[in-house]
Design an enzyme around this catalytic site. Structure first.
Site, PDB file in Angstrom:
ATOM      1  N   TYR A   1      -6.958  -5.033  15.860  1.00 49.28           N
ATOM      2  CA  TYR A   1      -5.458  -5.242  15.622  1.00 49.28           C
ATOM      3  C   TYR A   1      -4.805  -4.613  16.662  1.00 49.28           C
ATOM      4  O   TYR A   1      -4.990  -3.108  16.784  1.00 49.28           O
ATOM      5  CB  TYR A   1      -5.214  -4.634  14.095  1.00 49.28           C
ATOM      6  CG  TYR A   1      -6.022  -5.408  13.289  1.00 49.28           C
ATOM      7  CD1 TYR A   1      -5.767  -6.637  12.725  1.00 49.28           C
ATOM      8  CD2 TYR A   1      -7.224  -5.021  12.521  1.00 49.28           C
ATOM      9  CE1 TYR A   1      -6.186  -7.300  11.682  1.00 49.28           C
ATOM     10  CE2 TYR A   1      -7.867  -5.494  11.792  1.00 49.28           C
ATOM     11  CZ  TYR A   1      -7.584  -6.821  11.309  1.00 49.28           C
ATOM     12  OH  TYR A   1      -8.248  -7.306  10.321  1.00 49.28           O
TER      13      TYR A   1
ATOM     14  N   LEU B   1      -1.221   0.326  17.835  1.00 51.62           N
ATOM     15  CA  LEU B   1      -1.990   1.607  17.986  1.00 51.62           C
ATOM     16  C   LEU B   1      -2.308   2.184  16.758  1.00 51.62           C
ATOM     17  O   LEU B   1      -1.224   2.504  15.799  1.00 51.62           O
ATOM     18  CB  LEU B   1      -1.210   2.626  18.826  1.00 51.62           C
ATOM     19  CG  LEU B   1      -2.248   3.605  19.251  1.00 51.62           C
ATOM     20  CD1 LEU B   1      -3.208   3.161  20.445  1.00 51.62           C
ATOM     21  CD2 LEU B   1      -1.445   4.824  19.884  1.00 51.62           C
ATOM     22  N   HIS B   2      -3.330   2.583  16.437  1.00 49.50           N
ATOM     23  CA  HIS B   2      -3.845   3.381  15.321  1.00 49.50           C
ATOM     24  C   HIS B   2      -4.956   4.201  15.426  1.00 49.50           C
ATOM     25  O   HIS B   2      -5.820   3.862  16.358  1.00 49.50           O
ATOM     26  CB  HIS B   2      -4.172   2.439  14.130  1.00 49.50           C
ATOM     27  CG  HIS B   2      -5.222   1.434  14.261  1.00 49.50           C
ATOM     28  ND1 HIS B   2      -4.811   0.156  15.033  1.00 49.50           N
ATOM     29  CD2 HIS B   2      -6.202   1.440  14.274  1.00 49.50           C
ATOM     30  CE1 HIS B   2      -6.009  -0.501  15.113  1.00 49.50           C
ATOM     31  NE2 HIS B   2      -6.998   0.231  14.578  1.00 49.50           N
ATOM     32  N   VAL B   3      -5.043   5.092  14.664  1.00 49.70           N
ATOM     33  CA  VAL B   3      -6.277   6.145  14.936  1.00 49.70           C
ATOM     34  C   VAL B   3      -7.123   6.196  13.784  1.00 49.70           C
ATOM     35  O   VAL B   3      -6.352   6.316  12.615  1.00 49.70           O
ATOM     36  CB  VAL B   3      -5.656   7.602  15.074  1.00 49.70           C
ATOM     37  CG1 VAL B   3      -6.843   8.457  15.448  1.00 49.70           C
ATOM     38  CG2 VAL B   3      -4.831   7.463  16.594  1.00 49.70           C
ATOM     39  N   HIS B   4      -8.455   6.159  13.747  1.00 45.46           N
ATOM     40  CA  HIS B   4      -9.244   6.230  12.936  1.00 45.46           C
ATOM     41  C   HIS B   4      -9.617   7.750  12.353  1.00 45.46           C
ATOM     42  O   HIS B   4      -9.981   8.603  13.353  1.00 45.46           O
ATOM     43  CB  HIS B   4     -10.747   5.412  13.037  1.00 45.46           C
ATOM     44  CG  HIS B   4     -10.514   4.253  13.665  1.00 45.46           C
ATOM     45  ND1 HIS B   4     -10.736   3.166  12.621  1.00 45.46           N
ATOM     46  CD2 HIS B   4      -9.904   3.690  14.510  1.00 45.46           C
ATOM     47  CE1 HIS B   4     -10.504   2.154  13.218  1.00 45.46           C
ATOM     48  NE2 HIS B   4     -10.030   2.229  14.302  1.00 45.46           N
TER      49      HIS B   4
ATOM     50  N   TYR C   1     -11.701   0.977  21.094  1.00 48.63           N
ATOM     51  CA  TYR C   1     -11.263   0.028  22.364  1.00 48.63           C
ATOM     52  C   TYR C   1     -12.626  -1.012  22.570  1.00 48.63           C
ATOM     53  O   TYR C   1     -13.631  -0.718  22.602  1.00 48.63           O
ATOM     54  CB  TYR C   1     -11.289   0.645  23.819  1.00 48.63           C
ATOM     55  CG  TYR C   1     -10.480  -0.456  24.605  1.00 48.63           C
ATOM     56  CD1 TYR C   1      -9.349  -0.783  24.604  1.00 48.63           C
ATOM     57  CD2 TYR C   1     -11.133  -0.923  25.738  1.00 48.63           C
ATOM     58  CE1 TYR C   1      -8.573  -1.627  25.328  1.00 48.63           C
ATOM     59  CE2 TYR C   1     -10.581  -1.501  26.378  1.00 48.63           C
ATOM     60  CZ  TYR C   1      -9.293  -2.370  26.422  1.00 48.63           C
ATOM     61  OH  TYR C   1      -8.680  -2.989  27.190  1.00 48.63           O
TER      62      TYR C   1
ATOM     63  N   GLU D   1       0.980  -1.166   0.002  1.00 48.15           N
ATOM     64  CA  GLU D   1      -0.138  -0.092   0.000  1.00 48.15           C
ATOM     65  C   GLU D   1       0.815   1.199  -0.131  1.00 48.15           C
ATOM     66  O   GLU D   1       0.445   2.380   0.260  1.00 48.15           O
ATOM     67  CB  GLU D   1      -1.089   0.074   1.242  1.00 48.15           C
ATOM     68  CG  GLU D   1      -1.806  -1.232   1.292  1.00 48.15           C
ATOM     69  CD  GLU D   1      -2.810  -1.018   2.230  1.00 48.15           C
ATOM     70  OE1 GLU D   1      -3.687   0.127   2.491  1.00 48.15           O
ATOM     71  OE2 GLU D   1      -3.173  -2.151   3.139  1.00 48.15           O
TER      72      GLU D   1
END
Ligand code: M7G
Length: 328
Positions: free
Chosen positions: A261, A264-267, A257, A173
């Site tokens: 997966y 740590l990731h932010v939407h 939460y 990607e």
């Protein structure tokens, strides 16, 4: 008792009913139900597979001539084109009034009140599984529950996050990356989420994946991660404004939460788009997370965090087995 029941439920999830041998379809492979008529009159309702008051929809598992059928009933949306006819040819049935407020049932001509109906017949076990909605439960996880139930569960799982590493290492990607801050401590990669086809900004969905490894989720965050979180919030907003001309006030920026997966990731989603998982039972605004950590650096280590899990979820089973969930 409850723990024993939980063990039973978790080890042998409820099977769907085994459909009888289905009759053959027509020679052209089409359905042999006759169009029109009252064929549903002989439908024996066995189970409501799912229902939604919000979507005005109900999905029924029934039997017709001994074979399984799935019937999807859905109220049609209103159309501007039929409004005039609706008003002129319907009758108001009074319900109540109070001051300037009153409510009624509008009795409309039959053709303006049709129900979209989809019939799957004969339906297979797979159809039943697909349409059956699973029961969900709200789990209230204390800091101790996290240590004794959730963490061991996460560590025992083999849910691969190789796709995350592939993105960070530009093995996959790479051409889709919208923005990258390569700093190993506070850096992140921002790119379109798998769920977004990138065709329309109205359902914009990006994720920011942190370069630092080993931060599993919200639970691992402390005050030491504030520079990382503030960097994602600031630079993520700027990148989206530059690329998509969408200001920060039109974005919903949050963490899940539990996530699926544990890296740590932010939407980042368009505020207009009700993205799956953006509700109270799963999403935590990044700006709230930052403020909570500013007030108390150990906030996410100690707080009880609530989240929804579905029947059959492995973590839910662990909470049931530990007697930490009232489910009957
Ligand atoms: P999550 O909060 O861990 O769980 O979010 P969720 O999937 O239940 O929401 C992970 C996010 O990563 C989701 O929004 C996924 O759609 C997205 N995602 C998952 N995979 C496997 C990929 C992938 O291979 N590429 C990209 N770009 N996004 C992914």
């Amino acid at each position: 008792m409850a723990e024993k029941a939980a063990k039973r439920e978790c080890s042998s999830p409820k099977e769907t009913s085994t459909p009888k041998k289905a009759k053959k379809l027509n020679e052209d492979g089409g359905c042999f139900l006759k169009p029109g008529g009252d064929v549903l009159a002989s439908l024996k309702t066995l189970e409501i597979l799912s229902e939604s008051a919000e979507e005005k929809k109900i999905i029924v598992h029934g039997q017709l001539e001994g074979n399984d059928a799935v019937v999807v009933l859905e109220k049609n949306p209103f159309s501007k084109d039929t409004l005039e006819e609706l008003f002129t040819s319907s009758t108001l049935k009074f319900d109540m009034e109070n001051n300037i407020y009153s409510s009624y049932s509008l009795q409309v001509p039959l053709h303006l009140n049709e129900i979209k109906t989809t019939v799957i017949y004969p339906a297979t076990e797979e159809h039943l599984k697909k349409y059956r909605s699973h029961q969900s439960f709200l789990v209230e996880e204390t800091g101790d529950d996290y240590q004794s139930i959730t963490l061991p569960y996460i560590q025992s799982r083999t849910f691969s996050i190789q796709w995350v590493y592939n993105i960070l290492e530009k093995k996959a990607e790479a051409e889709r990356i919208v923005y990258e801050d390569p700093d190993p401590k506070v850096g992140f990669t921002l790119l379109p989420d798998l769920k977004w086809d990138q065709k329309r900004v109205v359902n914009l969905y990006l994720i920011a994946i942190v370069h630092q490894r080993g931060i599993k989720s919200l639970r691992d965050l402390t005050e030491e991660h504030l520079p990382l979180l503030q960097n994602i919030l600031k630079k993520g907003k700027e990148a989206i404004r530059t690329h998509y001309q969408l200001p920060a006030s039109k974005l919903r920026i949050y963490l899940h939460y539990q996530p699926s997966y544990y890296h740590l990731h932010v939407h980042f989603t368009n505020l207009k788009y009700r993205a799956p998982g953006c509700g109270l039972e799963r999403a935590h605004f990044l700006s709230d997370v930052i403020q909570n950590l500013q007030s108390d650096g150990q906030y996410y280590k100690t707080r009880t965090l609530s989240f929804q899990l579905h029947e059959g979820n492995g973590l839910l089973c662990k909470f049931k087995e530990a007697g930490r969930l009232e489910f009957r």
